[in-house]
Scaffold this active site. Structure first.
Site, PDB file in Angstrom:
ATOM      1  N   LYS A  28       5.676  -4.593  -4.537  1.00 20.90           N
ATOM      2  CA  LYS A  28       7.411  -4.261  -4.301  1.00 20.90           C
ATOM      3  C   LYS A  28       8.178  -4.819  -3.172  1.00 20.90           C
ATOM      4  O   LYS A  28       8.698  -5.465  -2.796  1.00 20.90           O
ATOM      5  CB  LYS A  28       7.695  -2.684  -5.335  1.00 20.90           C
ATOM      6  CG  LYS A  28       8.963  -3.126  -5.417  1.00 20.90           C
ATOM      7  CD  LYS A  28       9.668  -4.252  -6.561  1.00 20.90           C
ATOM      8  CE  LYS A  28      10.962  -3.422  -6.434  1.00 20.90           C
ATOM      9  NZ  LYS A  28      12.005  -3.990  -7.035  1.00 20.90           N
ATOM     10  N   LYS A  79      11.615 -15.719 -11.630  1.00 21.58           N
ATOM     11  CA  LYS A  79      11.646 -14.031 -12.678  1.00 21.58           C
ATOM     12  C   LYS A  79      10.239 -14.709 -13.219  1.00 21.58           C
ATOM     13  O   LYS A  79       9.277 -14.044 -13.798  1.00 21.58           O
ATOM     14  CB  LYS A  79      12.707 -14.399 -13.170  1.00 21.58           C
ATOM     15  CG  LYS A  79      13.691 -13.629 -11.952  1.00 21.58           C
ATOM     16  CD  LYS A  79      13.393 -11.821 -12.289  1.00 21.58           C
ATOM     17  CE  LYS A  79      12.912 -11.886 -10.675  1.00 21.58           C
ATOM     18  NZ  LYS A  79      14.294 -11.770  -9.540  1.00 21.58           N
ATOM     19  N   ASN A 116      -1.820   1.851   6.321  1.00 25.58           N
ATOM     20  CA  ASN A 116      -0.954   0.971   5.332  1.00 25.58           C
ATOM     21  C   ASN A 116      -0.130   0.218   6.836  1.00 25.58           C
ATOM     22  O   ASN A 116      -0.332   0.254   7.890  1.00 25.58           O
ATOM     23  CB  ASN A 116       0.968   1.089   4.858  1.00 25.58           C
ATOM     24  CG  ASN A 116       0.470   2.146   3.608  1.00 25.58           C
ATOM     25  OD1 ASN A 116      -0.687   2.180   3.187  1.00 25.58           O
ATOM     26  ND2 ASN A 116       1.220   2.409   3.279  1.00 25.58           N
ATOM     27  N   GLY A 117      -0.691  -1.262   6.755  1.00 29.15           N
ATOM     28  CA  GLY A 117      -0.378  -2.437   8.190  1.00 29.15           C
ATOM     29  C   GLY A 117      -1.598  -3.003   7.773  1.00 29.15           C
ATOM     30  O   GLY A 117      -2.354  -2.674   7.695  1.00 29.15           O
ATOM     31  N   GLU A 163       6.436 -14.938 -11.626  1.00 27.78           N
ATOM     32  CA  GLU A 163       6.474 -13.337 -10.978  1.00 27.78           C
ATOM     33  C   GLU A 163       5.418 -13.026 -12.886  1.00 27.78           C
ATOM     34  O   GLU A 163       4.760 -12.290 -12.136  1.00 27.78           O
ATOM     35  CB  GLU A 163       7.352 -12.558 -10.861  1.00 27.78           C
ATOM     36  CG  GLU A 163       7.700 -12.739  -9.373  1.00 27.78           C
ATOM     37  CD  GLU A 163       8.900 -11.969  -9.053  1.00 27.78           C
ATOM     38  OE1 GLU A 163       9.506 -12.436  -9.382  1.00 27.78           O
ATOM     39  OE2 GLU A 163       8.795 -11.236  -7.805  1.00 27.78           O
ATOM     40  N   HIS A 193      15.249 -37.949  -9.033  1.00 27.92           N
ATOM     41  CA  HIS A 193      14.669 -37.830  -8.411  1.00 27.92           C
ATOM     42  C   HIS A 193      12.751 -37.811  -8.142  1.00 27.92           C
ATOM     43  O   HIS A 193      12.122 -37.904  -6.832  1.00 27.92           O
ATOM     44  CB  HIS A 193      15.052 -37.348  -6.566  1.00 27.92           C
ATOM     45  CG  HIS A 193      16.752 -37.993  -6.215  1.00 27.92           C
ATOM     46  ND1 HIS A 193      16.698 -39.351  -6.059  1.00 27.92           N
ATOM     47  CD2 HIS A 193      17.255 -37.241  -7.032  1.00 27.92           C
ATOM     48  CE1 HIS A 193      17.987 -39.421  -6.315  1.00 27.92           C
ATOM     49  NE2 HIS A 193      18.599 -37.831  -5.977  1.00 27.92           N
ATOM     50  N   GLU A 251      16.011 -18.415  -8.944  1.00 30.79           N
ATOM     51  CA  GLU A 251      15.475 -17.447  -9.484  1.00 30.79           C
ATOM     52  C   GLU A 251      15.095 -16.880 -10.524  1.00 30.79           C
ATOM     53  O   GLU A 251      14.192 -16.126 -10.665  1.00 30.79           O
ATOM     54  CB  GLU A 251      17.148 -16.226  -8.990  1.00 30.79           C
ATOM     55  CG  GLU A 251      16.686 -15.133  -9.581  1.00 30.79           C
ATOM     56  CD  GLU A 251      16.066 -13.993  -8.417  1.00 30.79           C
ATOM     57  OE1 GLU A 251      15.645 -14.444  -7.516  1.00 30.79           O
ATOM     58  OE2 GLU A 251      15.925 -12.905  -9.077  1.00 30.79           O
ATOM     59  N   CYS A 259       1.069  -1.630  -0.316  1.00 31.75           N
ATOM     60  CA  CYS A 259       0.113   0.175   0.269  1.00 31.75           C
ATOM     61  C   CYS A 259       0.844   1.902   0.501  1.00 31.75           C
ATOM     62  O   CYS A 259       1.856   1.425   0.686  1.00 31.75           O
ATOM     63  CB  CYS A 259      -0.889  -0.217   0.523  1.00 31.75           C
ATOM     64  SG  CYS A 259      -1.128  -1.313   1.863  1.00 31.75           S
ATOM     65  N   TRP A 305      -3.413  -2.357  -0.722  1.00 26.41           N
ATOM     66  CA  TRP A 305      -3.424  -3.859  -1.699  1.00 26.41           C
ATOM     67  C   TRP A 305      -4.635  -4.810  -0.344  1.00 26.41           C
ATOM     68  O   TRP A 305      -3.625  -5.158   0.901  1.00 26.41           O
ATOM     69  CB  TRP A 305      -1.946  -3.565  -1.382  1.00 26.41           C
ATOM     70  CG  TRP A 305      -1.792  -5.035  -2.054  1.00 26.41           C
ATOM     71  CD1 TRP A 305      -1.312  -5.727  -3.401  1.00 26.41           C
ATOM     72  CD2 TRP A 305      -1.173  -6.481  -1.695  1.00 26.41           C
ATOM     73  NE1 TRP A 305      -0.705  -6.854  -3.265  1.00 26.41           N
ATOM     74  CE2 TRP A 305      -0.509  -7.425  -2.296  1.00 26.41           C
ATOM     75  CE3 TRP A 305      -1.504  -7.123   0.284  1.00 26.41           C
ATOM     76  CZ2 TRP A 305      -0.250  -8.608  -2.116  1.00 26.41           C
ATOM     77  CZ3 TRP A 305      -0.795  -8.091   0.103  1.00 26.41           C
ATOM     78  CH2 TRP A 305      -0.173  -9.066  -0.447  1.00 26.41           C
ATOM     79  N   ARG A 313       4.978   0.171  -6.094  1.00 20.73           N
ATOM     80  CA  ARG A 313       4.890  -1.144  -5.385  1.00 20.73           C
ATOM     81  C   ARG A 313       3.558  -2.505  -5.196  1.00 20.73           C
ATOM     82  O   ARG A 313       3.838  -3.566  -4.760  1.00 20.73           O
ATOM     83  CB  ARG A 313       4.081  -0.076  -3.803  1.00 20.73           C
ATOM     84  CG  ARG A 313       6.099   1.074  -3.602  1.00 20.73           C
ATOM     85  CD  ARG A 313       5.961   1.642  -2.789  1.00 20.73           C
ATOM     86  NE  ARG A 313       5.228   1.136  -1.170  1.00 20.73           N
ATOM     87  CZ  ARG A 313       6.318   1.015  -1.275  1.00 20.73           C
ATOM     88  NH1 ARG A 313       7.518   1.799  -1.353  1.00 20.73           N
ATOM     89  NH2 ARG A 313       6.056   0.674   0.552  1.00 20.73           N
TER      90      ARG A 313
HETATM   91  C1  F6R Z   1      11.007 -10.951  -6.387  1.00 11.20           C
HETATM   92  C2  F6R Z   1      11.058 -10.406  -5.570  1.00 11.20           C
HETATM   93  C3  F6R Z   1      10.663 -10.430  -4.493  1.00 11.20           C
HETATM   94  C4  F6R Z   1      11.693  -9.442  -3.089  1.00 11.20           C
HETATM   95  C5  F6R Z   1      11.191 -10.043  -2.097  1.00 11.20           C
HETATM   96  C6  F6R Z   1      12.534  -9.529  -0.925  1.00 11.20           C
HETATM   97  O1  F6R Z   1      11.144 -10.379  -7.813  1.00 11.20           O
HETATM   98  O2  F6R Z   1      11.497  -9.254  -5.796  1.00 11.20           O
HETATM   99  O3  F6R Z   1      10.802 -11.768  -3.895  1.00 11.20           O
HETATM  100  O4  F6R Z   1      12.560 -10.181  -3.138  1.00 11.20           O
HETATM  101  O5  F6R Z   1       9.866  -9.829  -1.354  1.00 11.20           O
HETATM  102  O6  F6R Z   1      12.268  -7.665  -0.710  1.00 11.20           O
HETATM  103  P1  F6R Z   1      13.076  -6.964  -0.684  1.00 11.20           P
HETATM  104  O7  F6R Z   1      14.559  -7.974  -1.025  1.00 11.20           O
HETATM  105  O8  F6R Z   1      12.805  -5.542  -0.620  1.00 11.20           O
HETATM  106  O9  F6R Z   1      13.335  -7.825   1.247  1.00 11.20           O
END
Ligand code: F6R
Length: 624
Positions: A619, A500, A100-101, A503, A519, A496, A2, A74, A27
């Site tokens: 984000k 990606k 927020n929260g 996501e 396995h 990773e 948010c 959010w 975000r």
């Molecule tokens: C993946 C992504 C999330 C963040 C995770 C941690 O592309 O962006 O998996 O890596 O939410 O975020 P930070 O690094 O801000 O703690």
């Protein structure tokens, strides 16, 4: 997650609030709203959907006023509907609040007020309960409307404090009251809130990027701060009523830095920024003379660093994948036993730890609730806990015992890219530093520095693969998913790459150590499910080759990321071969991840996905 923007000044509030929300759009959110005091009216516009929808609503009938608050939500408590969108109001309808929260005890507070009989709640949110609670305390603290304005201001701040003392949970809030002109109140606990200090105008925001176009002077509020904001002054105190200490800092980036420029998406811009961001992660931190790394921010003496017997690396998502590579790097370069812990698990688990354990909390935003929880829990138990953050003003950066900044610049794309390669680079710096204090010779230290310093140019080289990767993305645009495999330093790259892809394309994807194939995972292999192998020219290449053969024998398409002469060995077996520059094993992940970032990106574009704002994602994840 948010977003909050508040404004009090001499300009029209609506365009500033809307512009601020747009800058927080990355975000992640599902509804948006504003409340502006227009003369003696509290005007609100809010709706589920995008900020563009809110813009249209405001455009039809713009509230005219010079102070107000706004929000992107959010959904946590209650669906993404117009009713649940913020701002929310108290029982009198004069007080508007954005939040927020999560208010954990909202149901108990709501039940109490429902029993009192004069509260009707129109949303399913915890925020509306807080608005009612503040309004109730404010109204009962004086004859409504008959008090002089100055008195109303202190009464409102007192009501905010009294309400927050009853709240269990986390909050970043901003509020206005129809009867108190040119006045905002903000407060935080667990959710970031920053005060932007302007000339004859002041701002509140959950992220400084919302207001950096208007001012670069900022006060990053601490947990339990309450701020009373007027056009030309502000006052910070604590929830307990004590005077708050604060510092006005210069925001380290400008409005220009958070623009997309000529790139179609922030994600692509940030992928292309990696030669510079990796260079910045190393800048001033390598000593050719001593053949080691210098990390003054750790705030540890050489003796203390030598005494470290165990390292715990913790984080979430992409940061956790960087930690997994860190485990291989630190154990290889320094021989210090290293473990990786999901921050969300680590914070609630009673992990046996020894006094000489060093904890690193890795987080781009520095605000991720679980990573912050893990950091706090480590410190509570007496361990030295360091942060590896990009956001210098973040809570993790401020609460840790020291650490290393990434200096990657703002990362706006929801899918983390440049922060990942900066984190891996910092893992290598830590490995080098600890290794040189233990068994690494000067020549080994020098070779590591050479490998690190070669990276920016090698990343430039790797980025030239984008056309080839785009063609591969087109070729596989109709698949329903992909599998990713790697070994050793490149096993976390498989994780990773799968993250990606999930996501931003919403396709099914899994990452595994290559050897796990036999396995169980091999049961998935079929002609319409490509397997991507990260198989550079390293000590485990021939092992990877065996696994590739196993996939091909079952008619599974194979895309191989390789290096050096290994491309030739793959020529007759892999369907597509992407060749990255050769590098020592411990830095290869910084290069091998790049074609995979590009693969996810091009596939998402091909599928018409909203790359920078993928569905359901945020984000900075400030809730558990
Ligand atoms: C993946 C992504 C999330 C963040 C995770 C941690 O592309 O962006 O998996 O890596 O939410 O975020 P930070 O690094 O801000 O703690």
């Amino acid at each position: 997650m948010c977003g909050i923007v508040g404004y009090v000044g001499r300009s029209e509030a609506a365009p500033i609030l809307l512009d601020g929300l747009r800058r927080l759009e990355y975000r992640g959110y599902d509804s948006a709203g504003v409340a502006i005091i227009a003369g003696d009216q509290l005007e609100t516009r809010k709706c589920a959907g995008r900020i563009a929808d809110l813009g249209k609503l405001i455009g039809k009938d713009t509230p005219v006023g010079t102070y107000g608050i706004s929000h992107t939500r959010w959904a946590t408590h209650g669906k993404a509907t117009d009713q649940n969108a913020h701002p929310h109001f108290d029982a009198s309808g004069k007080l508007a609040l954005v939040h927020n929260g999560v208010i954990e005890n909202y149901q108990a507070l709501k039940d109490d007020m429902l029993r009192e009989g004069n509260h009707v709640f129109v949303s399913e949110t915890d925020t509306e309960v807080l608005a009612h609670l503040i309004g109730k305390i404010y109204d009962s603290s004086g004859a409504n409307g008959s008090t002089p304005p100055q008195n109303s201001k202190s009464r409102l701040v007192a009501a905010v404090r009294a309400a927050l003392q009853q709240v269990i949970g986390t909050y970043g809030i901003a509020l206005v009251h129809r009867d108190i002109p040119d006045f905002l109140v903000g407060a935080r606990r667990g959710s970031p809130l920053v005060l932007g200090v302007g000339k004859d105008e002041n701002f509140l925001a959950s992220d400084v990027s919302a207001i950096v176009a208007y001012t670069r002077d900022a006060v990053y509020l601490n947990d339990f701060d309450v701020v009373a904001v007027e056009r030309d002054k502000f006052e910070i105190s604590s929830v307990a009523g004590e005077g708050g200490k604060y510092e006005v800092s210069k925001v380290e980036f400008t409005d220009e830095d958070i623009k997309k420029g000529d790139y179609p998406h922030y994600m692509l811009k940030e992928i292309y920024e990696q030669p510079g961001s990796v260079r910045d992660a190393m800048r001033g931190r390598l000593s050719h003379e001593e053949c080691t790394a210098k990390l003054g921010g750790l705030e540890m003496t050489a003796a203390e660093l030598r005494d470290v017997r165990r390292i715990v690396l913790t984080g979430c998502g992409t940061a956790l994948h960087a930690a997994r590579i860190g485990e291989y790097i630190i154990e290889q370069l320094a021989g210090v036993p290293t473990e990786v812990e999901f921050a969300s698990e680590f914070r609630h688990r009673n992990t046996p730890m020894t006094r000489d354990t060093l904890v690193f909390a890795i987080s781009q935003s520095g605000e991720t609730a679980d990573t912050l929880g893990a950091l706090r829990e480590s410190r509570r138990k007496g361990y030295r806990a360091l942060g590896i953050c990009n956001n210098v003003a973040s809570t993790i950066a401020r609460e840790s015992d020291g650490g290393v900044y990434m200096h990657a610049g703002p990362e706006i794309g929801v899918a983390a890219t440049k922060s990942f390669t900066s984190q891996v680079t910092i893992m290598a710096l830590i490995g080098l530093l600890l290794g040189r204090m233990r068994h690494l010779s000067t020549s080994e230290g020098s070779a590591i520095i050479d490998a690190l310093e070669a990276l920016p140019a090698q990343i430039e080289e790797t980025l030239k693969l984008t056309d080839q990767v785009r063609a591969i993305a087109k070729k596989y645009a109709s698949v329903n998913g992909m599998l990713f495999f790697g070994r050793q330093f490149n096993y976390p790259i498989a994780l990773e790459a799968a993250l990606k892809l999930k996501e931003i394309t919403y396709l099914f994807a899994e990452g595994h150590p290559s050897a796990e194939l036999k396995h169980g995972i091999i049961a998935l292999v079929r002609p319409d499910l490509p397997s991507v192998f990260i198989a550079p020219d390293d000590a485990v290449f021939s092992k990877n080759m065996n696994n590739i053969e196993q996939v091909k024998a079952r008619k599974g398409p194979v895309i191989a990321i390789t290096s050096g002469a290994c491309g030739e060995r793959l020529a007759n077996i892999a369907d597509d071969i992407i060749t990255i520059p050769s590098a020592p094993e411990f830095v290869t992940p910084v290069l091998s991840v790049i074609p995979l970032q590009l693969l996810a990106y091009h596939l998402a574009v091909e599928l018409g996905r909203d790359v920078d704002k993928p569905r359901n994602l945020a984000k900075s994840v400030t809730v558990e």
